[in-house]
Design a protein around this motif. Structure first.
Motif, mmCIF file in Angstrom:
data_model
loop_
_atom_site.group_PDB
_atom_site.id
_atom_site.type_symbol
_atom_site.label_atom_id
_atom_site.label_comp_id
_atom_site.label_asym_id
_atom_site.label_seq_id
_atom_site.Cartn_x
_atom_site.Cartn_y
_atom_site.Cartn_z
ATOM 1 N N SER A 108 -24.559 -11.182 0.560
ATOM 2 C CA SER A 108 -24.189 -10.498 -0.684
ATOM 3 C C SER A 108 -25.193 -10.759 -1.798
ATOM 4 N N ALA A 109 -26.134 -11.670 -1.585
ATOM 5 C CA ALA A 109 -27.164 -11.984 -2.573
ATOM 6 C C ALA A 109 -26.560 -12.374 -3.924
ATOM 7 N N GLY A 110 -25.484 -13.128 -3.886
ATOM 8 C CA GLY A 110 -24.872 -13.617 -5.115
ATOM 9 C C GLY A 110 -23.859 -12.685 -5.744
ATOM 10 N N THR A 111 -23.764 -11.439 -5.283
ATOM 11 C CA THR A 111 -22.830 -10.491 -5.901
ATOM 12 C C THR A 111 -21.378 -10.798 -5.570
ATOM 13 N N ALA A 112 -21.127 -11.634 -4.535
ATOM 14 C CA ALA A 112 -19.750 -11.988 -4.200
ATOM 15 C C ALA A 112 -19.094 -12.798 -5.307
ATOM 16 N N ALA A 113 -19.895 -13.363 -6.209
ATOM 17 C CA ALA A 113 -19.328 -14.138 -7.301
ATOM 18 C C ALA A 113 -18.638 -13.254 -8.329
ATOM 19 N N ARG A 114 -18.988 -11.963 -8.364
ATOM 20 C CA ARG A 114 -18.390 -11.059 -9.353
ATOM 21 C C ARG A 114 -17.716 -9.834 -8.744
ATOM 22 N N THR A 115 -17.700 -9.737 -7.431
ATOM 23 C CA THR A 115 -17.052 -8.614 -6.750
ATOM 24 C C THR A 115 -15.892 -9.147 -5.918
ATOM 25 N N PRO A 116 -14.647 -8.808 -6.252
ATOM 26 C CA PRO A 116 -13.518 -9.383 -5.512
ATOM 27 C C PRO A 116 -13.396 -8.820 -4.101
ATOM 28 N N VAL A 117 -12.985 -9.678 -3.194
ATOM 29 C CA VAL A 117 -12.670 -9.284 -1.819
ATOM 30 C C VAL A 117 -11.193 -9.563 -1.608
ATOM 31 N N ALA A 118 -10.432 -8.527 -1.279
ATOM 32 C CA ALA A 118 -8.991 -8.654 -1.072
ATOM 33 C C ALA A 118 -8.701 -8.700 0.423
ATOM 34 N N ARG A 119 -7.672 -9.435 0.768
ATOM 35 C CA ARG A 119 -7.277 -9.543 2.173
ATOM 36 C C ARG A 119 -5.870 -9.007 2.337
ATOM 37 N N ALA A 120 -5.707 -8.075 3.278
ATOM 38 C CA ALA A 120 -4.422 -7.431 3.513
ATOM 39 C C ALA A 120 -3.835 -7.910 4.833
ATOM 40 N N THR A 121 -2.553 -8.240 4.815
ATOM 41 C CA THR A 121 -1.881 -8.637 6.054
ATOM 42 C C THR A 121 -1.881 -7.497 7.056
ATOM 43 N N ASN A 122 -1.663 -6.275 6.574
ATOM 44 C CA ASN A 122 -1.676 -5.081 7.411
ATOM 45 C C ASN A 122 -2.484 -4.020 6.682
ATOM 46 N N LEU A 123 -3.641 -3.656 7.228
ATOM 47 C CA LEU A 123 -4.540 -2.728 6.542
ATOM 48 C C LEU A 123 -3.913 -1.347 6.404
ATOM 49 N N THR A 124 -3.201 -0.887 7.421
ATOM 50 C CA THR A 124 -2.580 0.439 7.340
ATOM 51 C C THR A 124 -1.584 0.508 6.192
ATOM 52 N N ARG A 125 -0.757 -0.514 6.044
ATOM 53 C CA ARG A 125 0.216 -0.512 4.952
ATOM 54 C C ARG A 125 -0.469 -0.601 3.599
ATOM 55 N N ALA A 126 -1.563 -1.348 3.537
ATOM 56 C CA ALA A 126 -2.302 -1.428 2.273
ATOM 57 C C ALA A 126 -2.859 -0.066 1.893
ATOM 58 N N LEU A 127 -3.360 0.682 2.867
ATOM 59 C CA LEU A 127 -3.876 2.020 2.579
ATOM 60 C C LEU A 127 -2.748 2.967 2.161
ATOM 61 N N GLU A 128 -1.601 2.834 2.804
ATOM 62 C CA GLU A 128 -0.459 3.677 2.411
ATOM 63 C C GLU A 128 -0.011 3.360 0.981
ATOM 64 N N ALA A 129 -0.076 2.075 0.600
ATOM 65 C CA ALA A 129 0.265 1.707 -0.780
ATOM 66 C C ALA A 129 -0.734 2.310 -1.751
ATOM 67 N N TYR A 130 -1.998 2.341 -1.380
ATOM 68 C CA TYR A 130 -3.010 2.989 -2.225
ATOM 69 C C TYR A 130 -2.702 4.479 -2.390
ATOM 70 N N GLN A 131 -2.309 5.114 -1.301
ATOM 71 C CA GLN A 131 -1.988 6.547 -1.381
ATOM 72 C C GLN A 131 -0.818 6.801 -2.324
ATOM 73 N N LYS A 132 0.183 5.945 -2.273
ATOM 74 C CA LYS A 132 1.318 6.098 -3.176
ATOM 75 C C LYS A 132 0.899 5.906 -4.638
ATOM 76 N N ALA A 133 -0.175 5.130 -4.848
ATOM 77 C CA ALA A 133 -0.672 4.904 -6.207
ATOM 78 C C ALA A 133 -1.630 6.001 -6.661
ATOM 79 N N GLY A 134 -1.809 7.034 -5.834
ATOM 80 C CA GLY A 134 -2.662 8.155 -6.215
ATOM 81 C C GLY A 134 -4.104 8.035 -5.785
ATOM 82 N N VAL A 135 -4.399 7.143 -4.861
ATOM 83 C CA VAL A 135 -5.768 6.945 -4.380
ATOM 84 C C VAL A 135 -5.950 7.720 -3.079
ATOM 85 N N MET A 136 -7.005 8.519 -3.012
ATOM 86 C CA MET A 136 -7.323 9.244 -1.786
ATOM 87 C C MET A 136 -8.025 8.297 -0.813
#
Length: 317
Positions: free
Chosen positions: A215-243
């Motif tokens: 990441s050449a140091g950019t990981a210090a300012r760019t958050p990385v999120a971890r999802a227990t279930n990626l499919t459900r996380a994407l469905e939650a994004y869709q409900k929030a209006g994210v394509m």
């Protein structure tokens, strides 16, 4: 004569008196008591005491934060690896140096970098102790301890976009197991104004020292999120209006024709070999392919994410 009960002075009764009847006690003693309980449930057993100690320790620990929890600590071993990790700004807590170590440029450089940073503790340890810590790896007298990475929650990335008054631009990785690819994606997200990266909790690369370096140091300012279930996380994004836009070699739309990148969007990148998993692919609102006139069959995750993020940044500008 042995067994002759008529011998004078021979005692024929027990010391406890007559045994004509037992009042039912003998019958109850013949009844089974069920299967033997496991060692953890036997009063006074060493394993039961150990289990109680573990439960008390877990109860005393602070509750897990909503921000996705922490990963496990990591050890970077070897003179070159330790020096490069310190040079590239990989977070570290302790630098272990072998006692009576023959110094060279890499050792002196690592010690100097650790001293300049000020937040890395220097510890001298005998070689057997370093061998035990590293399970016998060729540590060459230098071992660097990297603290556990504190992952964000997928919802935090949307919150960050809201604070910036911007439409969310997020990258999700599906089945990417190479930490260097994860680090490259984090670097691209930071370069093109994205709000973070989402990774699954299992069967995926995590934020290791290798990912930090890529990441050449950019990981210090760019958050990385971890999802227990990626499919459900994407469905939650869709409900929030994210394509949710999935990258696939057989996508229905080519990237230049996609008109969604200037809106709230989550770009999903699969592994180079298998691509998107079935459930994740079915969850995507649209599947997009990157045109490659040169004839290459695929791009690795880092390059593919960088291409899409550049196009998104160009349109949003």
């Amino acid at each position: 004569m042995a067994g002759n009960s008529q011998r004078r002075g021979r005692r024929t009764a027990s010391k406890k008196g007559a045994t004509k009847g037992s009042g039912g006690k003998g019958r109850r003693s013949l009844q089974g008591k069920g299967p033997t309980p496991p060692a953890e449930q036997r009063p006074g057993h060493a394993k039961q005491r150990a289990a109680r100690a573990r439960s008390k320790k877990a109860a005393a620990a602070p509750p897990a934060a909503r921000r996705g929890g922490r990963g496990s600590s990591e050890l970077v071993v070897g003179r070159n690896s330790v020096y490069e990790a310190l040079r590239d700004g990989v977070p570290a807590t302790t630098l272990y140096v072998q006692q009576y170590l023959d110094s060279d440029d890499r050792v002196r450089g690592a010690l100097q970098l650790a001293a300049e940073r000020g937040d890395v503790h220097l510890m001298e340890a005998p070689r057997p102790e370093l061998d035990r810590m590293t399970d016998g790896l060729n540590h060459q007298g230098l071992v660097l301890q990297v603290p556990p990475y504190e992952y964000a929650h997928p919802d935090d990335l949307l919150d960050a976009a809201a604070q910036d008054a911007a439409d969310p631009l997020v990258v999700a990785l599906d089945g990417v197991t190479d930490p260097r690819n994860l680090g490259a994606v984090v670097r691209s997200v930071a370069a093109f104004g994205g709000h973070g990266v989402v990774i699954p909790e299992r069967r995926a690369a995590g934020m290791t020292a290798g990912a930090w370096k890529s990441s050449a140091g950019t990981a210090a300012r760019t958050p990385v999120a971890r999802a227990t279930n990626l499919t459900r996380a994407l469905e939650a994004y869709q409900k929030a209006g994210v394509m949710v836009v999935g990258l696939a070699a057989d996508g229905d739309v080519e990237l230049p024709e996609l008109d969604l990148l200037d809106r709230p969007v989550c770009v999903v990148v699969g592994s180079e070999g298998k691509g998107l998993s079935r459930l994740v692919g079915e969850t995507c609102d649209v599947r997009v392919r990157i045109p490659m006139p040169g004839g290459a069959e695929s791009l690795n995750a880092g390059v593919a994410a960088g291409v899409v993020l550049y196009e998104a940044a160009r349109r949003r500008a």
